[in-house]
Motif scaffolding. Structure first.
Motif, PDB file in Angstrom:
ATOM      1  N   ILE A 102       0.841  -1.191   0.000  1.00  0.00           N
ATOM      2  CA  ILE A 102       0.000   0.000   0.000  1.00  0.00           C
ATOM      3  C   ILE A 102       0.876   1.241   0.000  1.00  0.00           C
ATOM      4  O   ILE A 102       1.843   1.334   0.753  1.00  0.00           O
ATOM      5  CB  ILE A 102      -0.932  -0.001   1.236  1.00  0.00           C
ATOM      6  CG1 ILE A 102      -1.897  -1.173   1.156  1.00  0.00           C
ATOM      7  CG2 ILE A 102      -1.692   1.315   1.335  1.00  0.00           C
ATOM      8  CD1 ILE A 102      -2.721  -1.365   2.403  1.00  0.00           C
ATOM      9  N   ARG A 103       0.546   2.187  -0.863  1.00  0.00           N
ATOM     10  CA  ARG A 103       1.287   3.453  -0.941  1.00  0.00           C
ATOM     11  C   ARG A 103       0.689   4.433   0.060  1.00  0.00           C
ATOM     12  O   ARG A 103      -0.533   4.590   0.119  1.00  0.00           O
ATOM     13  CB  ARG A 103       1.186   4.017  -2.353  1.00  0.00           C
ATOM     14  CG  ARG A 103       1.915   5.316  -2.537  1.00  0.00           C
ATOM     15  CD  ARG A 103       1.875   5.761  -3.964  1.00  0.00           C
ATOM     16  NE  ARG A 103       2.451   4.754  -4.845  1.00  0.00           N
ATOM     17  CZ  ARG A 103       3.737   4.680  -5.168  1.00  0.00           C
ATOM     18  NH1 ARG A 103       4.584   5.548  -4.666  1.00  0.00           N
ATOM     19  NH2 ARG A 103       4.178   3.749  -5.981  1.00  0.00           N
ATOM     20  N   MET A 104       1.549   5.067   0.835  1.00  0.00           N
ATOM     21  CA  MET A 104       1.112   6.063   1.806  1.00  0.00           C
ATOM     22  C   MET A 104       1.528   7.446   1.320  1.00  0.00           C
ATOM     23  O   MET A 104       2.691   7.661   0.984  1.00  0.00           O
ATOM     24  CB  MET A 104       1.755   5.812   3.174  1.00  0.00           C
ATOM     25  CG  MET A 104       1.337   4.523   3.817  1.00  0.00           C
ATOM     26  SD  MET A 104       2.012   4.305   5.485  1.00  0.00           S
ATOM     27  CE  MET A 104       3.757   4.529   5.226  1.00  0.00           C
ATOM     28  N   GLU A 105       0.568   8.346   1.254  1.00  0.00           N
ATOM     29  CA  GLU A 105       0.856   9.730   0.905  1.00  0.00           C
ATOM     30  C   GLU A 105       1.448  10.403   2.136  1.00  0.00           C
ATOM     31  O   GLU A 105       0.890  10.304   3.227  1.00  0.00           O
ATOM     32  CB  GLU A 105      -0.425  10.452   0.476  1.00  0.00           C
ATOM     33  CG  GLU A 105      -1.118   9.824  -0.709  1.00  0.00           C
ATOM     34  CD  GLU A 105      -0.294   9.857  -1.984  1.00  0.00           C
ATOM     35  OE1 GLU A 105       0.372  10.876  -2.249  1.00  0.00           O
ATOM     36  OE2 GLU A 105      -0.321   8.852  -2.719  1.00  0.00           O
ATOM     37  N   ILE A 106       2.588  11.057   1.964  1.00  0.00           N
ATOM     38  CA  ILE A 106       3.233  11.763   3.070  1.00  0.00           C
ATOM     39  C   ILE A 106       3.731  13.108   2.567  1.00  0.00           C
ATOM     40  O   ILE A 106       3.773  13.348   1.365  1.00  0.00           O
ATOM     41  CB  ILE A 106       4.399  10.953   3.696  1.00  0.00           C
ATOM     42  CG1 ILE A 106       5.486  10.658   2.670  1.00  0.00           C
ATOM     43  CG2 ILE A 106       3.898   9.680   4.316  1.00  0.00           C
ATOM     44  CD1 ILE A 106       6.718  10.009   3.273  1.00  0.00           C
ATOM     45  N   ILE A 122       5.335   6.942  -0.132  1.00  0.00           N
ATOM     46  CA  ILE A 122       6.266   5.850   0.149  1.00  0.00           C
ATOM     47  C   ILE A 122       5.459   4.563   0.317  1.00  0.00           C
ATOM     48  O   ILE A 122       4.300   4.600   0.735  1.00  0.00           O
ATOM     49  CB  ILE A 122       7.107   6.157   1.413  1.00  0.00           C
ATOM     50  CG1 ILE A 122       8.291   5.217   1.524  1.00  0.00           C
ATOM     51  CG2 ILE A 122       6.254   6.161   2.664  1.00  0.00           C
ATOM     52  CD1 ILE A 122       9.358   5.689   2.503  1.00  0.00           C
ATOM     53  N   SER A 123       6.077   3.453  -0.042  1.00  0.00           N
ATOM     54  CA  SER A 123       5.465   2.143   0.172  1.00  0.00           C
ATOM     55  C   SER A 123       6.586   1.189   0.574  1.00  0.00           C
ATOM     56  O   SER A 123       7.744   1.588   0.688  1.00  0.00           O
ATOM     57  CB  SER A 123       4.765   1.642  -1.090  1.00  0.00           C
ATOM     58  OG  SER A 123       5.700   1.202  -2.055  1.00  0.00           O
ATOM     59  N   GLY A 124       6.248  -0.056   0.745  1.00  0.00           N
ATOM     60  CA  GLY A 124       7.268  -1.044   1.097  1.00  0.00           C
ATOM     61  C   GLY A 124       8.253  -1.306  -0.025  1.00  0.00           C
ATOM     62  O   GLY A 124       9.326  -1.838   0.201  1.00  0.00           O
ATOM     63  N   ALA A 125       7.903  -0.900  -1.242  1.00  0.00           N
ATOM     64  CA  ALA A 125       8.764  -1.187  -2.390  1.00  0.00           C
ATOM     65  C   ALA A 125       9.281   0.047  -3.108  1.00  0.00           C
ATOM     66  O   ALA A 125      10.198  -0.057  -3.920  1.00  0.00           O
ATOM     67  CB  ALA A 125       8.006  -2.056  -3.392  1.00  0.00           C
ATOM     68  N   GLY A 126       8.718   1.220  -2.822  1.00  0.00           N
ATOM     69  CA  GLY A 126       9.135   2.386  -3.573  1.00  0.00           C
ATOM     70  C   GLY A 126       8.882   3.692  -2.863  1.00  0.00           C
ATOM     71  O   GLY A 126       8.287   3.740  -1.790  1.00  0.00           O
ATOM     72  N   VAL A 127       9.357   4.759  -3.503  1.00  0.00           N
ATOM     73  CA  VAL A 127       9.241   6.096  -2.943  1.00  0.00           C
ATOM     74  C   VAL A 127       9.121   7.085  -4.093  1.00  0.00           C
ATOM     75  O   VAL A 127       9.626   6.830  -5.191  1.00  0.00           O
ATOM     76  CB  VAL A 127      10.470   6.422  -2.048  1.00  0.00           C
ATOM     77  CG1 VAL A 127      11.752   6.440  -2.848  1.00  0.00           C
ATOM     78  CG2 VAL A 127      10.296   7.716  -1.298  1.00  0.00           C
ATOM     79  N   ALA A 146      10.615   9.021  -9.003  1.00  0.00           N
ATOM     80  CA  ALA A 146      10.075   7.771  -8.467  1.00  0.00           C
ATOM     81  C   ALA A 146      11.183   6.732  -8.484  1.00  0.00           C
ATOM     82  O   ALA A 146      11.930   6.631  -9.460  1.00  0.00           O
ATOM     83  CB  ALA A 146       8.890   7.300  -9.302  1.00  0.00           C
ATOM     84  N   GLY A 147      11.298   5.994  -7.379  1.00  0.00           N
ATOM     85  CA  GLY A 147      12.354   5.001  -7.287  1.00  0.00           C
ATOM     86  C   GLY A 147      11.908   3.734  -6.600  1.00  0.00           C
ATOM     87  O   GLY A 147      10.965   3.732  -5.803  1.00  0.00           O
ATOM     88  N   THR A 148      12.598   2.658  -6.931  1.00  0.00           N
ATOM     89  CA  THR A 148      12.386   1.358  -6.301  1.00  0.00           C
ATOM     90  C   THR A 148      13.358   1.222  -5.143  1.00  0.00           C
ATOM     91  O   THR A 148      14.561   1.446  -5.322  1.00  0.00           O
ATOM     92  CB  THR A 148      12.634   0.220  -7.302  1.00  0.00           C
ATOM     93  OG1 THR A 148      11.737   0.379  -8.395  1.00  0.00           O
ATOM     94  CG2 THR A 148      12.431  -1.137  -6.670  1.00  0.00           C
ATOM     95  N   ILE A 149      12.848   0.870  -3.966  1.00  0.00           N
ATOM     96  CA  ILE A 149      13.724   0.664  -2.811  1.00  0.00           C
ATOM     97  C   ILE A 149      14.461  -0.658  -2.989  1.00  0.00           C
ATOM     98  O   ILE A 149      13.836  -1.700  -3.106  1.00  0.00           O
ATOM     99  CB  ILE A 149      12.933   0.664  -1.498  1.00  0.00           C
ATOM    100  CG1 ILE A 149      12.286   2.043  -1.276  1.00  0.00           C
ATOM    101  CG2 ILE A 149      13.832   0.298  -0.310  1.00  0.00           C
ATOM    102  CD1 ILE A 149      11.348   2.113  -0.087  1.00  0.00           C
ATOM    103  N   LYS A 150      15.787  -0.582  -3.008  1.00  0.00           N
ATOM    104  CA  LYS A 150      16.617  -1.773  -3.157  1.00  0.00           C
ATOM    105  C   LYS A 150      17.012  -2.362  -1.806  1.00  0.00           C
ATOM    106  O   LYS A 150      17.100  -3.560  -1.646  1.00  0.00           O
ATOM    107  CB  LYS A 150      17.877  -1.467  -3.981  1.00  0.00           C
ATOM    108  CG  LYS A 150      17.570  -1.066  -5.406  1.00  0.00           C
ATOM    109  CD  LYS A 150      16.885  -2.205  -6.121  1.00  0.00           C
ATOM    110  CE  LYS A 150      16.659  -1.916  -7.580  1.00  0.00           C
ATOM    111  NZ  LYS A 150      16.066  -3.048  -8.269  1.00  0.00           N
ATOM    112  N   SER A 151      17.267  -1.479  -0.827  1.00  0.00           N
ATOM    113  CA  SER A 151      17.564  -1.934   0.535  1.00  0.00           C
ATOM    114  C   SER A 151      17.378  -0.770   1.500  1.00  0.00           C
ATOM    115  O   SER A 151      17.416   0.393   1.107  1.00  0.00           O
ATOM    116  CB  SER A 151      18.992  -2.486   0.650  1.00  0.00           C
ATOM    117  OG  SER A 151      19.945  -1.475   0.425  1.00  0.00           O
ATOM    118  N   ILE A 152      17.153  -1.117   2.757  1.00  0.00           N
ATOM    119  CA  ILE A 152      17.022  -0.139   3.817  1.00  0.00           C
ATOM    120  C   ILE A 152      18.233  -0.267   4.717  1.00  0.00           C
ATOM    121  O   ILE A 152      18.587  -1.369   5.140  1.00  0.00           O
ATOM    122  CB  ILE A 152      15.708  -0.334   4.598  1.00  0.00           C
ATOM    123  CG1 ILE A 152      14.528  -0.080   3.652  1.00  0.00           C
ATOM    124  CG2 ILE A 152      15.642   0.597   5.811  1.00  0.00           C
ATOM    125  CD1 ILE A 152      13.178  -0.351   4.255  1.00  0.00           C
TER     126      ILE A 152
END
Length: 99
Positions: A11-15, A37-42, A90-96
């Motif tokens: 789920i994408r969260m608007e921030i 932001i979401s679990g997979a992207g920003v 827009a980007g894909t989160i590769k790692s935290i």
């Protein structure tokens, strides 16, 4: 009951909060405004265009002190110019990054 028809894996969260970012291999820090932001992207607003495929380190800084900042490594997938001349990145989160 509310129905939710989201096709994404997360789920994408608007921030609306500050974000700092730097390109891989650079120490130069840039500032922007995180919009979702979401679990997979920003996605965030920046003053410069960023080519797809570019690697970046981002630091999302929430407005409240209850939520900790998050540092992540992303790969840019899209850069869209906005009416005001800024760019939505827009980007894909590769790692935290951990502590």
């Amino acid at each position: 009951m509310l129905e939710y028809d989201e096709k994404r894996n997360y789920i994408r969260m608007e921030i609306d909060c500050d974000i700092t970012y730097r390109f891989a291999g650079s120490d130069e820090l840039h500032h922007g405004r995180c919009s979702s932001i979401s679990g997979a992207g920003v996605s965030f607003i920046a003053s410069q265009v960023v080519d797809p495929g570019r690697a970046m380190e981002i630091n999302v800084v929430p407005k409240n002190t209850l939520t900790p900042a998050m540092t992540a490594f992303i790969e840019v997938i899209r850069s869209t110019q906005q009416e005001d001349g800024s760019y939505e990145i827009a980007g894909t989160i590769k790692s935290i990054k951990g502590d």
